[in-house]
Design a protein around this motif. Structure first.
Motif, PDB file in Angstrom:
ATOM      1  N   GLU A 271      24.395  49.797 103.827  1.00  0.00           N
ATOM      2  CA  GLU A 271      24.880  49.693 105.205  1.00  0.00           C
ATOM      3  C   GLU A 271      25.938  48.590 105.319  1.00  0.00           C
ATOM      4  N   LEU A 272      25.734  47.493 104.611  1.00  0.00           N
ATOM      5  CA  LEU A 272      26.695  46.391 104.656  1.00  0.00           C
ATOM      6  C   LEU A 272      28.007  46.777 103.976  1.00  0.00           C
ATOM      7  N   VAL A 273      27.919  47.493 102.877  1.00  0.00           N
ATOM      8  CA  VAL A 273      29.127  47.950 102.177  1.00  0.00           C
ATOM      9  C   VAL A 273      29.898  48.935 103.048  1.00  0.00           C
ATOM     10  N   ASP A 274      29.172  49.843 103.707  1.00  0.00           N
ATOM     11  CA  ASP A 274      29.834  50.810 104.598  1.00  0.00           C
ATOM     12  C   ASP A 274      30.555  50.096 105.738  1.00  0.00           C
ATOM     13  N   ARG A 275      29.930  49.044 106.277  1.00  0.00           N
ATOM     14  CA  ARG A 275      30.567  48.299 107.365  1.00  0.00           C
ATOM     15  C   ARG A 275      31.849  47.625 106.863  1.00  0.00           C
ATOM     16  N   ALA A 276      31.800  47.077 105.655  1.00  0.00           N
ATOM     17  CA  ALA A 276      32.992  46.445 105.085  1.00  0.00           C
ATOM     18  C   ALA A 276      34.104  47.462 104.887  1.00  0.00           C
ATOM     19  N   LYS A 277      33.770  48.631 104.352  1.00  0.00           N
ATOM     20  CA  LYS A 277      34.772  49.690 104.147  1.00  0.00           C
ATOM     21  C   LYS A 277      35.434  50.066 105.465  1.00  0.00           C
ATOM     22  N   GLN A 278      34.628  50.268 106.495  1.00  0.00           N
ATOM     23  CA  GLN A 278      35.164  50.631 107.798  1.00  0.00           C
ATOM     24  C   GLN A 278      36.124  49.564 108.312  1.00  0.00           C
ATOM     25  N   SER A 279      35.751  48.298 108.104  1.00  0.00           N
ATOM     26  CA  SER A 279      36.593  47.194 108.572  1.00  0.00           C
ATOM     27  C   SER A 279      37.961  47.231 107.909  1.00  0.00           C
TER      28      SER A 279
ATOM     29  N   TYR B  84      53.310  39.282 100.644  1.00  0.00           N
ATOM     30  CA  TYR B  84      52.445  40.343 100.121  1.00  0.00           C
ATOM     31  C   TYR B  84      51.602  40.955 101.235  1.00  0.00           C
ATOM     32  N   THR B  85      51.674  42.272 101.367  1.00  0.00           N
ATOM     33  CA  THR B  85      50.883  42.992 102.358  1.00  0.00           C
ATOM     34  C   THR B  85      49.643  43.570 101.691  1.00  0.00           C
ATOM     35  N   PRO B  86      48.461  43.192 102.157  1.00  0.00           N
ATOM     36  CA  PRO B  86      47.243  43.770 101.591  1.00  0.00           C
ATOM     37  C   PRO B  86      47.262  45.298 101.703  1.00  0.00           C
ATOM     38  N   SER B  87      46.697  45.957 100.719  1.00  0.00           N
ATOM     39  CA  SER B  87      46.723  47.424 100.681  1.00  0.00           C
ATOM     40  C   SER B  87      45.672  48.002 101.630  1.00  0.00           C
ATOM     41  N   ILE B  88      45.885  47.730 102.909  1.00  0.00           N
ATOM     42  CA  ILE B  88      44.947  48.209 103.920  1.00  0.00           C
ATOM     43  C   ILE B  88      45.735  48.758 105.101  1.00  0.00           C
ATOM     44  N   SER B  89      45.033  49.358 106.062  1.00  0.00           N
ATOM     45  CA  SER B  89      45.678  50.011 107.191  1.00  0.00           C
ATOM     46  C   SER B  89      46.227  48.997 108.178  1.00  0.00           C
ATOM     47  N   LYS B  90      47.001  49.498 109.126  1.00  0.00           N
ATOM     48  CA  LYS B  90      47.524  48.666 110.203  1.00  0.00           C
ATOM     49  C   LYS B  90      46.368  48.178 111.066  1.00  0.00           C
ATOM     50  N   PRO B  91      46.332  46.897 111.418  1.00  0.00           N
ATOM     51  CA  PRO B  91      45.208  46.369 112.227  1.00  0.00           C
ATOM     52  C   PRO B  91      45.155  47.004 113.612  1.00  0.00           C
ATOM     53  N   LEU B  92      43.971  47.031 114.190  1.00  0.00           N
ATOM     54  CA  LEU B  92      43.808  47.475 115.567  1.00  0.00           C
ATOM     55  C   LEU B  92      44.511  46.483 116.492  1.00  0.00           C
ATOM     56  N   ALA B  93      44.893  46.952 117.657  1.00  0.00           N
ATOM     57  CA  ALA B  93      45.487  46.063 118.656  1.00  0.00           C
ATOM     58  C   ALA B  93      44.406  45.139 119.200  1.00  0.00           C
TER      59      ALA B  93
ATOM     60  N   LEU C  68      30.054  44.294  97.242  1.00  0.00           N
ATOM     61  CA  LEU C  68      31.118  44.105  98.231  1.00  0.00           C
ATOM     62  C   LEU C  68      32.483  43.899  97.581  1.00  0.00           C
ATOM     63  N   VAL C  69      32.540  43.116  96.503  1.00  0.00           N
ATOM     64  CA  VAL C  69      33.850  42.843  95.890  1.00  0.00           C
ATOM     65  C   VAL C  69      34.471  44.119  95.333  1.00  0.00           C
ATOM     66  N   GLU C  70      33.661  45.146  95.076  1.00  0.00           N
ATOM     67  CA  GLU C  70      34.196  46.419  94.583  1.00  0.00           C
ATOM     68  C   GLU C  70      35.056  47.118  95.631  1.00  0.00           C
ATOM     69  N   VAL C  71      34.791  46.842  96.928  1.00  0.00           N
ATOM     70  CA  VAL C  71      35.503  47.569  97.986  1.00  0.00           C
ATOM     71  C   VAL C  71      36.524  46.695  98.713  1.00  0.00           C
ATOM     72  N   ILE C  72      36.710  45.445  98.274  1.00  0.00           N
ATOM     73  CA  ILE C  72      37.689  44.568  98.918  1.00  0.00           C
ATOM     74  C   ILE C  72      39.079  44.897  98.374  1.00  0.00           C
ATOM     75  N   PRO C  73      40.005  45.297  99.234  1.00  0.00           N
ATOM     76  CA  PRO C  73      41.357  45.624  98.756  1.00  0.00           C
ATOM     77  C   PRO C  73      42.076  44.388  98.251  1.00  0.00           C
TER      78      PRO C  73
ATOM     79  N   GLU D 156      40.311  49.677 109.215  1.00  0.00           N
ATOM     80  CA  GLU D 156      40.845  49.333 110.536  1.00  0.00           C
ATOM     81  C   GLU D 156      41.773  48.111 110.481  1.00  0.00           C
ATOM     82  N   GLY D 157      42.226  47.769 109.292  1.00  0.00           N
ATOM     83  CA  GLY D 157      43.249  46.736 109.159  1.00  0.00           C
ATOM     84  C   GLY D 157      42.745  45.325 108.991  1.00  0.00           C
ATOM     85  N   VAL D 158      41.441  45.132 108.846  1.00  0.00           N
ATOM     86  CA  VAL D 158      40.903  43.784 108.623  1.00  0.00           C
ATOM     87  C   VAL D 158      41.341  43.287 107.251  1.00  0.00           C
ATOM     88  N   CYS D 159      41.679  41.995 107.159  1.00  0.00           N
ATOM     89  CA  CYS D 159      42.057  41.445 105.856  1.00  0.00           C
ATOM     90  C   CYS D 159      41.156  40.286 105.435  1.00  0.00           C
ATOM     91  N   GLU D 160      40.181  39.939 106.271  1.00  0.00           N
ATOM     92  CA  GLU D 160      39.258  38.862 105.916  1.00  0.00           C
ATOM     93  C   GLU D 160      37.875  39.178 106.472  1.00  0.00           C
TER      94      GLU D 160
END
Length: 564
Positions: free
Chosen positions: A236-244, A497-506, A277-282, A247-251
């Motif tokens: 559940e914690l890994v899934d929450r991290a992936k979702q974050s 350097y831009t992290p390889s993640i999506s654009k952050p939410l407004a 967790l470190v496996e899913v951190i971009p 959604e553009g989270v970088c930390e």
């Protein structure tokens, strides 16, 4: 008592009617001869009642709500979840307290001043005739305090039901949800992690990995509210991290009352979680660990050193010592000695070069002698902690320490000043001037003059306010240092350097609107629609039919806070 019996059986209800009684048709005929008497009504009162419908006819979901949170990052995460659910249901989350219809006050019970602010906010809300919902550790730990009487309360494990509590409060009811979440009799970590939320900072996700702790510190009121350890499953914690990250989270910040104790109730451990967790951190995103007490990190030192050396994990750990006197630690029931604390710090400083160790100290705990305090001073002088949170002792009601013989107030204040003087006698970052560092930019400074970034060791670096830097890794040269920060000049030929993640939410945008939640939202809006056409919804009584009230029953100022 004689039994109720009769000698004659009645075959039908009609047998009860005697021959002398009037028949139904006779009564119907007689009704035509009745002339109603006209009674004049008070027209003015009637119009007033028409314009002031009963509270149950108020349509929830259209009001403005102001949310105020005190305390640790666990509390802040709870506040984000509550804001997200309310916004998803149609409520407007406002930053203007006077403009709001309802105040949701999310409290902290660690120190007296925090509770004083909470109490004063309740009083102000009442003076301004605002609806009030109370949350957090103060009402959870001691819901029967006089100043909480008649007010709606949502417990720390019931934040997934905040919409219900707000709706009933808006309709004029007082409700309390303070029960513990359980599955087959086993206490759960709390509300689900996949609930909608509004992140205070769209770039930072705060994840509570467990709630409660295993200690029974004699000064701690938080244990009364958060209870014993209850951990969330790793998946559940890994899934929450992936979702974050999607959604553009970088930390990501991991938080709880004691992250080091994670998993002991469900047969796993903190290192096991961290490796997943470190496996899913971009690449370009970072993970920050929360507070851990010394006893629960000792057996994982080797693994923790490896994790803290990982390029996507800040080389930072918050380990409260509270006192350098074994006698005081024993009275606090901290379950470790000063040698244990030193062993943890020395090992990590050796295996993780440059690591930042943050710690807490309580000045003036009951029974603390001058000699005890001098031992603490020596510890600070030896380790020169770059992040030191000095806390004057406050006796919290209902804790064992409140019943102990107290150190005089003036002595506590003087010791706090003396230790602060020692802390300000050294500059931890002077030797870093001239270094070139990679920093992750995540927020704006309080004075709005700089952007705030953090380097590999979670040290604060101020950089110029270039909008292209926000949420990015930037290479800077350190040209100035202060007590709590460094200043960095971006390298002219360096790549941002831009992290390889999506654009952050407004800012203010709702995160995590799953399909399941959208379906629940649709059903809810339909029920509101029925209400608006005149169908009253079932509501809790003003005495609190939603209530599942549970039992009754030092944290210093800092740039970041964890629960404990």
């Amino acid at each position: 008592m004689p039994s109720a019996s009769c000698d004659t059986l009645l075959d039908d209800i009609e047998d009860i009617v005697s021959q002398e009684d009037s028949k139904p048709q006779d009564r119907h005929f007689a009704r035509k001869q009745v002339v109603p008497k006209v009674r004049r009504r008070n027209t003015q009162k009637y119009l007033q009642d028409e314009n002031s419908p009963p509270s149950d006819s108020t349509i929830p979901g259209i009001q403005k709500i102001w949310i105020r949170t005190w305390g640790c990052s666990h509390n802040n995460s709870d506040g984000e979840y509550m804001a997200g659910q309310l916004a998803a249901y149609g409520y407007k989350i406002t930053e203007n307290a006077s403009d709001a219809d309802l105040w949701l006050l999310n409290s902290c019970t660690v120190k007296n001043p925090a509770e004083d602010h909470f109490r004063n906010s309740i009083k102000k809300a009442q003076e301004e005739n605002k609806k009030i919902v109370l949350a957090g550790c103060v009402p959870q730990a001691q819901p029967r305090q006089d100043y909480l009487k008649g007010l709606s309360i949502i417990g720390v494990q019931q934040i997934d039901r905040v919409v219900e509590v707000v709706e009933e409060t808006i309709k004029g009811h007082s409700v309390r949800l303070l029960g513990q979440k359980k599955d087959n009799g086993k206490r759960l970590g709390g509300a689900r992690l996949d609930l909608p939320k509004i992140r205070k900072n769209p770039l930072i996700e705060i994840i509570s990995i467990n709630t409660g702790c295993l200690n029974a510190c004699t000064y701690c009121k938080t244990k009364h509210a958060r209870g014993n350890l209850a951990s969330y499953p790793i998946d559940e914690l890994v899934d929450r991290a992936k979702q974050s990250f999607q959604e553009g989270v970088c930390e990501i910040w991991l938080t709880s009352e004691d992250t080091g104790a994670y998993g002991r109730d469900i047969g796993t451990s903190l290192p096991a979680l961290l490796w997943k967790l470190v496996e899913v951190i971009p690449e370009g995103a970072m993970l920050r660990l929360g507070m851990t007490n010394p006893p629960y990190i000792l057996e994982h030192l080797e693994e923790m050193a490896k994790i803290l050396n990982h390029p996507r994990v800040y080389a930072f750990l918050h380990i409260p010592v509270q006192s350098a006197s074994d006698t005081v630690l024993m009275d606090m029931k901290r379950e470790y000695c000063v040698a244990d604390f030193k062993r943890v710090v020395d090992f990590l400083k050796d295996k993780v070069p440059g690591i930042t160790i943050a710690t807490d100290i309580i000045c003036g705990f009951p029974g603390e002698t001058d000699q005890d305090f001098q031992e603490t001073v020596k510890l600070v002088e030896e380790y020169k902690f770059p992040s030191l949170f000095i806390n004057q002792f406050y006796p919290r009601p209902g804790t064992p320490a409140a019943k102990m013989e107290q150190v005089p107030a003036q002595v506590k204040k003087q010791r706090t000043k003396d230790l602060s003087r020692v802390f300000h006698s050294y500059n931890p970052y002077d030797h870093k001037i001239g270094e070139r560092q990679q920093v992750l930019v995540t927020e704006e400074s309080f004075d709005s003059k700089f952007y705030v970034a953090h380097n590999r060791f979670y040290e604060q670096v101020l950089v110029p306010k270039n909008p292209t830097f926000m949420g990015k890794m930037v290479e800077v040269d350190i040209y100035e240092s202060g007590k709590h920060f460094m200043k960095g000049q971006p390298v002219s030929d360096a790549k941002v350097y831009t992290p390889s993640i999506s654009k952050p939410l407004a800012k203010g945008e709702v995160s995590g609107l799953t399909e399941e939640f959208r379906n629940r939202l649709g059903n809810h809006l339909n029920s509101i629609s029925h209400t608006s056409t005149g169908t009253q919804r079932n509501a809790a009584s003003s005495s609190g039919r939603l209530s599942d009230e549970g039992q009754d029953e030092q944290r210093p100022p800092s740039t970041f806070q964890e629960g404990y």
